[in-house]
Write an enzyme that holds these catalytic residues in place. Structure first.
Site, PDB file in Angstrom:
ATOM      1  N   SER A   1      59.829 -71.650   9.053  1.00 30.44           N
ATOM      2  CA  SER A   1      60.922 -70.677   8.918  1.00 30.44           C
ATOM      3  C   SER A   1      62.306 -71.309   9.001  1.00 30.44           C
ATOM      4  O   SER A   1      63.297 -70.659   8.696  1.00 30.44           O
ATOM      5  CB  SER A   1      60.798 -69.584   9.985  1.00 30.44           C
ATOM      6  OG  SER A   1      61.086 -70.095  11.272  1.00 30.44           O
TER       7      SER A   1
ATOM      8  N   LYS B   1      65.502 -70.018  15.845  1.00 31.94           N
ATOM      9  CA  LYS B   1      66.264 -69.292  14.826  1.00 31.94           C
ATOM     10  C   LYS B   1      67.756 -69.488  15.042  1.00 31.94           C
ATOM     11  O   LYS B   1      68.202 -69.912  16.112  1.00 31.94           O
ATOM     12  CB  LYS B   1      65.951 -67.789  14.879  1.00 31.94           C
ATOM     13  CG  LYS B   1      64.509 -67.396  14.582  1.00 31.94           C
ATOM     14  CD  LYS B   1      64.171 -67.552  13.123  1.00 31.94           C
ATOM     15  CE  LYS B   1      62.770 -67.037  12.815  1.00 31.94           C
ATOM     16  NZ  LYS B   1      61.719 -67.871  13.432  1.00 31.94           N
TER      17      LYS B   1
END
Length: 219
Positions: A127, A163
């Protein structure tokens, strides 16, 4: 070392996993080994490990994990270096006479002055690939404040995630660096369950050390 002789392919396999262990102090993943040798199935990795166990180059520890045979481990320990040697001076202006001397070593403490505040986690997933962080990389995290737009490691609902972190009046927005993944919105009712466990300052993989790029604020 009086062990059975390895085939050429077994030796290449053994050299790869031991060199990796020596460089990173952890074993390569099955995926990394499969990518290195273009294996189509993880069974090929297992078969090679079993062959090395049978021939005495690897052993099984108390936790059933494999390890290097102690005799070979001593050879690897002799190869390890505590740092990068600084062998002299080089001019960055006018030419000058080469001077060779022992000026010490570049160590982890040299590269990371606040090393006591650092820790690493191994990445699982893709990701963050557009930030140059790939599956199997080691992210370097610092126990410090994470500013808006920084990459950080977050713990929430018993799960961790790496993230870009954005703060808002409605909670947190965790943004991936891969268009195939969606943002994660952390709403106020579970905000108290969220803990930011570290600020990303770089990552390490087989290509070397990569430092974090300063974050840009969201528009």
């Amino acid at each position: 070392m009086d062990h059975a002789q390895l085939t050429r392919k077994q030796k290449e396999f053994f050299d790869f996993i031991t060199d990796y262990k020596m460089e990173y102090d952890v074993w390569p993943t099955y995926r990394e080994i499969s990518d290195q040798f273009n294996y189509k199935s993880p069974n090929s990795v297992t078969q090679n490990i079993q062959a090395l166990l049978k021939k005495g180059y690897l052993i099984k520890g108390e936790d059933e994990e494999y390890d290097i045979h102690p005799e070979y481990g001593e050879v690897l320990d002799d190869k390890k270096s505590t740092g990068i040697p600084v062998k002299g001076l080089i001019a960055a202006g006018y030419l000058q006479e080469a001077v060779e001397s022992d000026l010490g070593e570049i160590t982890l403490e040299t590269l990371f002055p606040n090393i006591e505040s650092l820790f690493a986690l191994r990445v699982s997933g893709m990701s963050m690939k557009d930030a140059g962080i790939y599956d199997g990389d080691f992210v370097l995290l610092m126990d410090s404040d994470v500013k808006d737009g920084d990459i950080g490691a977050v713990l929430f609902n018993g799960e961790t995630s790496l993230k870009k972190i954005y703060y808002g009046k409605n909670g947190l927005r965790l943004e991936p660096a891969n268009s195939e993944f969606s943002d994660i919105i952390v709403e106020p009712d579970i905000f108290e369950e969220v803990r930011i466990i570290g600020k990303y300052i770089g990552h390490v993989n087989k290509n070397g050390i990569h430092r974090a790029v300063p974050a840009r604020k969201a528009s």
